[in-house]
Design an enzyme around this catalytic site. Structure first.
Site, PDB file in Angstrom:
ATOM      1  N   HIS A 354       0.893  -1.185  -0.154  1.00 27.43           N
ATOM      2  CA  HIS A 354      -0.008   0.028   0.162  1.00 27.43           C
ATOM      3  C   HIS A 354       0.643   1.156  -0.005  1.00 27.43           C
ATOM      4  O   HIS A 354       1.101   1.794   1.005  1.00 27.43           O
ATOM      5  CB  HIS A 354      -1.056  -0.047   1.253  1.00 27.43           C
ATOM      6  CG  HIS A 354      -1.945  -1.020   0.938  1.00 27.43           C
ATOM      7  ND1 HIS A 354      -1.961  -2.293   1.698  1.00 27.43           N
ATOM      8  CD2 HIS A 354      -3.062  -0.957   0.256  1.00 27.43           C
ATOM      9  CE1 HIS A 354      -3.063  -2.842   1.096  1.00 27.43           C
ATOM     10  NE2 HIS A 354      -4.013  -2.323   0.688  1.00 27.43           N
ATOM     11  N   ASP A 397      -5.628   5.237  -0.784  1.00 20.80           N
ATOM     12  CA  ASP A 397      -5.043   4.526   0.237  1.00 20.80           C
ATOM     13  C   ASP A 397      -3.998   5.257   0.887  1.00 20.80           C
ATOM     14  O   ASP A 397      -3.218   5.055   1.503  1.00 20.80           O
ATOM     15  CB  ASP A 397      -4.093   3.406  -0.344  1.00 20.80           C
ATOM     16  CG  ASP A 397      -5.223   1.998  -0.463  1.00 20.80           C
ATOM     17  OD1 ASP A 397      -6.059   2.012   0.258  1.00 20.80           O
ATOM     18  OD2 ASP A 397      -4.947   0.881  -1.188  1.00 20.80           O
TER      19      ASP A 397
HETATM   20 ZN   LIG Z   1      -5.862   0.140  -2.532  1.00 21.76          ZN
END
Ligand SMILES: [Zn+2]
Length: 612
Positions: A354, A397
């Site tokens: 991420h 994110d």
């Molecule tokens: Zn993602």
């Protein structure tokens, strides 16, 4: 209407030349529409008939009949056994008692038939042809029992016939037991779905049109198998699945009609004027790639990031702003956009998965879906919509700690406390990204937007980021599938936001749709991140989350499951409203096959490592 439509398409698939079949199915649709007027040709039952039906279906009667059937079975076995064990004289002494008992039971069975005939009428009662045989056997058994009681001296021929009838009576018992097991099941109905199935089954009984019966079978099958919102597999042999997918085709033809608004397309004509892009200071080699591949599924995100000195996300977003004329929409200069996405990029931690490259990859995949797969045309996206999708992809994110919502909740993390355990990270990401803008005028891309426009953009972006929470995946996908299949589906109207949400969510889980080489890299990264979380959970004595145990997770097996249960249904749904996605859909099966070949290898890998 659903079953007949899919059914007719299924037939036309089997034999496209069978025009007559299609004509038939249209007629069937007309008939379905006429149904309420004709009241389905149903026989209306009188109050007393309905009372009898309820009485016959009541638990007490059902249990009593089952008990009687049991008693009758014992009686027959006793008769057969005694006949074998005792000599004729001894048997004749007790046989009349047994015959009287048998007579009593048979009379009750006859009464039961009469009640059934009264309650449902001859036509419905004998719809089940086996019941005719049952009645015949009971009547003949009755005849033989009376004959036996009247005249003990039976001839050999009669004895043989009697033996045959005893056998038939056992057969009858099995039949009766089955009937009552069925009745017993019906009488314990509890959920609305079961009640609907029962209603449909009863409706089928009284209908005469064979095609309508097939439609009802289809409904019962789908309800009974809990497949109301299930997207079928893309398997040529699976006609039903094809029919379901073709159901979406229905929407597609309509989509095509809406779409070809030449003027709007011209307005959105991508301004590929090299000079304008050069002003953005995008590194030359990256710009060359973006020119060719900005809407390509197979672009290499790692390469793009490398070519821009680790600023792939910033440069990609600048490219999109120029490409879709978004500087004019936001009334903003490129340096503000650069500044904003530099801040966003900095907020991405250096997680194995991420991180900023994942964000860049998701934004670019969103662009692939709206541009190459033509959602811009199908959803009639304006520049604002396009901006929302791409910005949502880029920020979705932001600030990800490399830990899942479950971990944050279980470890009583501050973020979980702030967002009350609800979509913790998905609430956090957009919240922070709007704060970045409003906290620093120099990077506020929203500043010059008219308030209503800003509200609309903000709402849309937040909804899209929230849709990336896997906790809502299955339910949202089911609803979207049913919207696509609905006759009032409006990809460019009331369903647009829902589809935009799905574009971002599916881009977020799109790794298995890419080339295997890129996909494998992402897989290793995501599992590295999950396993670090698993190590933490082990340390803290928390339950180890799914896929997070490095000692038990088989990488290949996990990916096969991820494709089957998450990614394939998601992209099947995408295919439902973006037909241009079709050539890419097969990647999933190809990649799955590659992982299947690797399962054994990963098994051996797992066997070679041991927990400390
Ligand atoms: Zn993602």
């Amino acid at each position: 209407m659903l079953p007949s439509r899919s059914d007719s398409q299924q037939r036309s698939l089997e034999n496209p030349d069978k025009q007559t079949m299609r004509v038939d199915s249209t007629k069937r649709n007309e008939k379905l529409i006429e149904v309420p007027r004709k009241k389905l040709n149903m026989r209306l039952y009188s109050e007393s008939e309905q009372k009898f039906q309820d009485y016959v279906n009541s638990k007490i009667v059902t249990i009593s009949i089952i008990a009687l059937v049991g008693a009758y079975a014992i009686l027959i076995f006793v008769i057969v056994a005694l006949e074998e064990l005792l000599d004729e004289a001894e048997f004749n002494k007790i046989s009349s008692i047994l015959s009287w008992i048998e007579l009593g039971i048979l009379i009750i069975f006859i009464l039961e038939i009469f009640v059934g005939l009264y309650a449902w009428g001859i036509k419905k009662y004998y719809k089940d042809k086996w019941l005719i045989l049952d009645t015949l056997i009971i009547l003949l058994s009755l005849f033989f029992v009376i004959f036996e009681l009247a005249d003990q001296k039976t001839s050999n021929v009669i004895k043989v016939i009697q033996a045959v009838f005893r056998f038939l009576r056992i057969f009858l018992l099995i039949r009766k037991a089955q009937t009552f097991r069925r009745l017993a099941t019906i009488s314990t109905i509890s959920t609305p779905a079961e009640k609907i199935v029962r209603f449909l089954a009863e409706l089928k009984e009284v209908l005469e049109d064979e095609n309508m019966k097939l439609d009802i079978d289809y409904c019962i099958d789908k309800i009974g198998n809990n497949q109301l919102y299930q997207m079928g597999k893309l398997d040529e042999d699976n006609a039903e699945a094809m029919a379901w997918l073709n159901q979406s085709q229905q929407g597609r033809t309509e989509i095509k009609r809406i779409v070809t608004n030449e003027q709007q397309q011209q307005q959105l004509q991508q301004k590929k004027v090299m000079a304008n892009f050069q002003k953005l200071n995008i590194p030359k080699r990256l710009l060359d790639i973006l020119f060719k591949q900005h809407d390509d599924l197979y672009i290499d995100p790692f390469e793009c990031d490398k070519l821009s000195g680790g600023e792939g996300l910033v440069n990609l977003m600048l490219f999109f702003f120029e490409n879709y004329n978004l500087f004019d929409v936001f009334l903003i200069k490129p340096k503000v956009v650069r500044g904003y996405f530099e801040e966003v990029m900095k907020g991405y931690h250096d997680n194995p998965y991420h991180n900023k490259v994942h964000a860049q990859d998701v934004a670019q995949t969103c662009n692939f879906l709206i541009s190459k797969c033509k959602f811009i045309e199908i959803g009639q996206l304006d520049e604002q919509d396009i901006a929302c999708v791409l910005i949502a992809g880029a920020i979705h994110d932001y600030g990800h700690p490399g830990l899942t919502n479950a971990f944050l909740i279980n470890s009583r993390n501050e973020l979980a406390l702030t967002y009350n355990d609800q979509s913790v990270l998905e609430m956090f990401h957009p919240s922070q990204c709007f704060k970045i803008a409003w906290g620093n005028q120099k990077v506020n891309i929203f500043e010059n937007l008219q308030f209503q426009k800003y509200r609309r953009i903000r709402e849309s972006i937040i909804l899209m980021v929230l849709s990336t929470d896997m906790a809502h995946h299955a339910s949202e996908l089911a609803i979207t599938n049913s919207r696509i299949a609905a006759p009032d589906f409006e990809p460019n109207g009331k369903d647009k936001q829902r589809l935009m949400d799905l574009i971002v969510h599916s881009s977020d889980v799109s790794n298995p749709t890419k080339s295997f080489e890129i996909y494998k890299q992402w897989t290793e990264k995501v599992l590295t991140e999950f396993w670090l979380q698993g190590d933490k959970e082990r340390e803290l004595g928390l339950p180890i989350s799914y896929l997070c145990n490095r000692y038990t997770t088989n990488t290949a097996e996990a990916q096969v499951g991820f494709i089957d249960y998450v990614v394939k249904p998601t992209f099947a749904c995408i295919l439902g409203f973006l037909p241009a996605y079709e050539p890419f859909f097969q990647n999933l099966d190809k990649n799955k096959a590659k992982w299947q070949e690797l399962i054994e290898y990963y098994k051996q890998q797992l066997a070679s490592i041991q927990p400390k």
